[in-house]
Design an enzyme around this catalytic site. Structure first.
Site, PDB file in Angstrom:
ATOM      1  N   ASP A 116       0.922  -9.403  -9.149  1.00  0.00           N
ATOM      2  CA  ASP A 116       0.556 -10.725  -8.636  1.00  0.00           C
ATOM      3  C   ASP A 116       1.135 -11.840  -9.487  1.00  0.00           C
ATOM      4  O   ASP A 116       1.600 -12.845  -8.968  1.00  0.00           O
ATOM      5  CB  ASP A 116      -0.975 -10.862  -8.555  1.00  0.00           C
ATOM      6  CG  ASP A 116      -1.507 -10.255  -7.279  1.00  0.00           C
ATOM      7  OD1 ASP A 116      -0.887 -10.464  -6.222  1.00  0.00           O
ATOM      8  OD2 ASP A 116      -2.521  -9.549  -7.335  1.00  0.00           O
ATOM      9  N   CYS A 154      -1.106  -3.608 -16.266  1.00  0.00           N
ATOM     10  CA  CYS A 154      -1.383  -2.588 -15.249  1.00  0.00           C
ATOM     11  C   CYS A 154      -0.592  -2.808 -13.962  1.00  0.00           C
ATOM     12  O   CYS A 154      -0.862  -2.171 -12.951  1.00  0.00           O
ATOM     13  CB  CYS A 154      -2.880  -2.517 -14.949  1.00  0.00           C
ATOM     14  SG  CYS A 154      -3.534  -4.034 -14.255  1.00  0.00           S
ATOM     15  N   HIS A 184       0.817  -1.230   0.000  1.00  0.00           N
ATOM     16  CA  HIS A 184       0.000   0.000   0.000  1.00  0.00           C
ATOM     17  C   HIS A 184       0.839   1.263   0.000  1.00  0.00           C
ATOM     18  O   HIS A 184       0.595   2.176  -0.761  1.00  0.00           O
ATOM     19  CB  HIS A 184      -0.840   0.093   1.274  1.00  0.00           C
ATOM     20  CG  HIS A 184      -1.909  -0.901   1.315  1.00  0.00           C
ATOM     21  ND1 HIS A 184      -2.805  -1.053   0.301  1.00  0.00           N
ATOM     22  CD2 HIS A 184      -2.224  -1.807   2.258  1.00  0.00           C
ATOM     23  CE1 HIS A 184      -3.627  -2.008   0.621  1.00  0.00           C
ATOM     24  NE2 HIS A 184      -3.304  -2.490   1.797  1.00  0.00           N
ATOM     25  N   GLU A 198      -3.348 -12.793 -13.650  1.00  0.00           N
ATOM     26  CA  GLU A 198      -2.471 -12.695 -12.477  1.00  0.00           C
ATOM     27  C   GLU A 198      -2.058 -14.073 -11.985  1.00  0.00           C
ATOM     28  O   GLU A 198      -1.071 -14.238 -11.288  1.00  0.00           O
ATOM     29  CB  GLU A 198      -3.210 -11.989 -11.334  1.00  0.00           C
ATOM     30  CG  GLU A 198      -3.766 -10.650 -11.737  1.00  0.00           C
ATOM     31  CD  GLU A 198      -4.440  -9.917 -10.599  1.00  0.00           C
ATOM     32  OE1 GLU A 198      -3.796  -9.061 -10.000  1.00  0.00           O
ATOM     33  OE2 GLU A 198      -5.620 -10.216 -10.318  1.00  0.00           O
TER      34      GLU A 198
HETATM   35  C1  PEP Z   1      -1.376  -6.543 -10.110  1.00  0.00           C
HETATM   36  O1  PEP Z   1      -1.478  -7.555  -9.427  1.00  0.00           O
HETATM   37  O2  PEP Z   1      -0.445  -6.341 -10.916  1.00  0.00           O
HETATM   38  C2  PEP Z   1      -2.366  -5.464  -9.991  1.00  0.00           C
HETATM   39  C3  PEP Z   1      -2.361  -4.439 -10.805  1.00  0.00           C
HETATM   40  O3  PEP Z   1      -3.269  -5.556  -8.984  1.00  0.00           O
HETATM   41  P1  PEP Z   1      -2.949  -5.204  -7.458  1.00  0.00           P
HETATM   42  O4  PEP Z   1      -1.583  -4.573  -7.415  1.00  0.00           O
HETATM   43  O5  PEP Z   1      -4.031  -4.304  -7.019  1.00  0.00           O
HETATM   44  O6  PEP Z   1      -2.991  -6.562  -6.827  1.00  0.00           O
HETATM   45 MG    MG Z   2      -3.305  -7.960  -8.371  1.00  0.00          MG
END
Ligand code: PEP
Ligand code: MG
Length: 589
Positions: free
Chosen positions: A462, A509, A191, A438
């Site tokens: 992930d 992303c 976070h 993921e």
């Molecule tokens: C990811 O896992 O790359 C992602 C964008 O989701 P988060 O970071 O919210 O798990």
């Molecule tokens: Mg993720």
């Protein structure tokens, strides 16, 4: 004294430390004066009343929206709050030992944590967690009320030093002018890291036991690129870093000037540079930085920061506000991705699992709460209707898909939600439905899934942790959790190629989309859509304009021949230095 951690958000800042712990108490508590004791007791009582009301309201709302079993946890918290021994001890420390209420609460929590530290009894461990929740809730209220000790001006620029930055704390801290963040826990994708990057704040995570070596008011330097923290630097070091700080700010300003320039490569190929956001404020930042849309709206922050639980109407309102604030009113809304490192008590994720990241998280959890999940899907579709009316577009994205059965299930839920909304008189336009890649199983068998989705978003944060079997939040295995590992490159290439061959729009992303080195590689793989923290957009746009597709392809092909992460990193670092030496400052080591 220099300490090393994990570089998570670039930039250099020279400032003053402000140490906080989970309980919001400055780690060095001052003593109350005689005159302050009575008002501190009253403040504590007022906070207790407010928390009691809050817990009561939570029980009712969660019971109605999710179920009575899930609401029971708040009854438990209320009973802890009403426990006579709890309150007596806190009040005794305030009046007899002149401790501010937050400090007394922290002491209580420390005593209990210490007492049950070694217990293997799961029940007792859970009770300590419950106590922690109550204490954190109380101290959040206490820190909102003007505290006599808060009247002293806070150090500026303020560099937060904390164990870990929780989303709820980030909200309370939102008004402070934070110019650097250092945490003991966490890593690239925790976070604190995500918040820091979305605001463009230099940050270093995973600096073990730094809170033992630093106090509020100490001079401190944070180098978010190298991952170093210098405590109480000498004059020479301070002067050297002040120069770096100025250069960094200068570069940032220069880059920000390209916000209205379209994102194209050196040979004129258009790219999509989208933003990852958690809130309306981030959506505004995305607009300000020149993103062309929002590629990932992480809705969990809405739940994590809501005082209770957002109902369908509140969600719709929040999504509409995000649509309005986003560039081109174009937003990809991801359904709840809770569990793993992000938890809310009412969804039953508090029961410690042996492997929370591999357990009951994300879409797996949403499926277990079908009514709750359906309400979110309806709110997103209603927001899609809203966006369409205003000339924008909302896409719906499902996280952590593992197999085709899950896609079939969400498709059926979306159909049903559309019918429900139609019955209420709301016709929803065609809304693209996407899956996040993921889970390695989904990545490997992507060909079997592609015919059933409209678009794909690669969640590399992930995907990397699962592929490498290395927890993304555990600094001890961060050397393995590396997006540039040869194994990761092979899987990313496989996924991107499958999407391109089937003409399925694909975006990446994860955090690596905004890392200049990784960007060169992904571009060479054929990726044309990237979603990243708003703070990265301008530097990636600048980099894109300096590289051609054949150049990127050659870089990718050579990188694929390298057999270790270190070699890939060094090779890409070298090529980046040739193409855009000034941008090295925006890269984290
Ligand atoms: C990811 O896992 O790359 C992602 C964008 O989701 P988060 O970071 O919210 O798990
Ligand atoms: Mg993720």
């Amino acid at each position: 004294m220099m300490r090393r951690g994990i570089p998570v958000s670039p930039g250099v800042v020279v400032g003053t430390a402000y140490c906080i712990d989970q309980v919001f108490a400055p780690t060095t508590a001052e003593c109350l004066s005689d005159g302050e004791i009575a008002s501190e007791l009253a403040r504590y009582q007022a906070a207790r009343h407010r928390v009691a009301g809050e817990l009561h309201a939570l029980q009712r709302k969660v019971s109605r929206q999710v179920g009575p079993d899930e609401a029971a946890i708040f009854a438990m918290h209320e009973s802890i709050l009403r426990d006579v021994a709890f309150t007596e001890r806190v009040e005794q420390w305030i009046s007899e030992e002149r401790m501010p209420a937050c400090a007394a609460l922290r002491r209580l929590l420390e005593e209990y944590t210490h007492l049950f530290e070694r217990t293997t009894d799961e029940y007792l461990r859970e009770r300590v967690n419950d106590l922690r929740d109550v204490v954190v809730r109380l101290s959040a209220h206490l820190s909102e009320v003007l505290h006599p000790h808060d009247r002293q001006p806070l150090p500026q620029p303020l560099i937060l030093v904390a164990d870990e930055l929780l989303p709820s704390q980030a909200v309370v801290l939102g008004d402070l002018e934070v110019q650097g963040i250092v945490t003991q826990a966490g890593s690239q994708t925790s976070h604190a890291a995500i918040i820091a990057r979305s605001r463009g704040i230099p940050a270093v995570c995973g600096v073990s036991s730094i809170l033992r070596h630093i106090h509020t008011g100490d001079p401190i330097i944070v180098d978010g690129r190298a991952g170093t923290v210098i405590i109480r630097p000498d004059a020479e070091t301070t002067a050297a870093y002040r120069k770096l700080e100025r250069e960094y700010l200068h570069l940032k300003d220069a880059l920000a000037a390209n916000r209205d320039v379209p994102a194209v490569t050196g040979d004129g190929i258009p790219l999509q540079l989208l933003a990852n956001i958690n809130s309306t404020a981030d959506a505004r930042a995305a607009e300000a930085m020149g993103a062309s849309g929002v590629g990932l709206f992480r809705t969990e922050y809405l739940y994590l920061t809501h005082p209770s639980v957002p109902d369908e109407g509140e969600q719709l309102e929040a999504y509409q506000a995000v649509v309005d604030a986003s560039p081109n009113r174009s937003v990809t809304i991801r359904t709840l991705d809770i569990g793993g490192d992000k938890t809310v008590p009412y969804l039953g994720v508090r029961h410690r699992e042996a492997n929370p990241f591999m357990g009951w998280r994300s879409i797996r959890l949403s499926f277990e709460h079908p009514d709750f999940f359906a309400a979110q899907i309806r709110a997103i579709l209603a927001a899609a209707a809203y966006a369409a009316k205003k000339g924008g577009e909302v896409r719906i994205l499902f996280p952590m898909i593992s197999n085709l059965e899950e896609i079939r299930r969400v498709r059926a839920m979306v159909r049903r939600a559309r019918r429900d909304l139609a019955q209420r008189g709301l016709e929803v336009p065609a809304t693209p439905l996407g899956m996040m890649i993921e889970v390695p199983a989904a990545a490997v068998s992507i060909d079997t899934l592609l015919p059933f989705v409209d678009f794909v978003s690669i969640g590399s944060n992930d995907l990397v942790q699962y592929l490498m079997a290395a927890d993304r939040d555990n600094p001890k295995v961060s050397h393995l959790c590396q997006p540039l590992a040869p194994a990761v490159l092979r899987v990313l290439h496989h996924v991107i190629t499958a999407c391109l061959e089937s003409n399925t729009p694909v975006t990446l992303c994860g955090e690596m989309a905004g890392h200049p080195r990784a960007f060169l590689l992904l571009l060479g793989m054929g990726l044309r859509s990237f979603s990243m923290s708003p703070a990265w957009i301008s530097s990636i746009k600048n980099l894109a304009a300096r590289v051609t597709i054949p150049q990127a392809r050659e870089i990718f092909e050579r990188a694929m021949k390298l057999k270790t992460t270190g070699r890939v990193r060094r090779f890409l670092g070298k090529r980046l230095a040739e193409i855009a030496p000034d941008l090295a400052m925006m890269e984290v080591d």
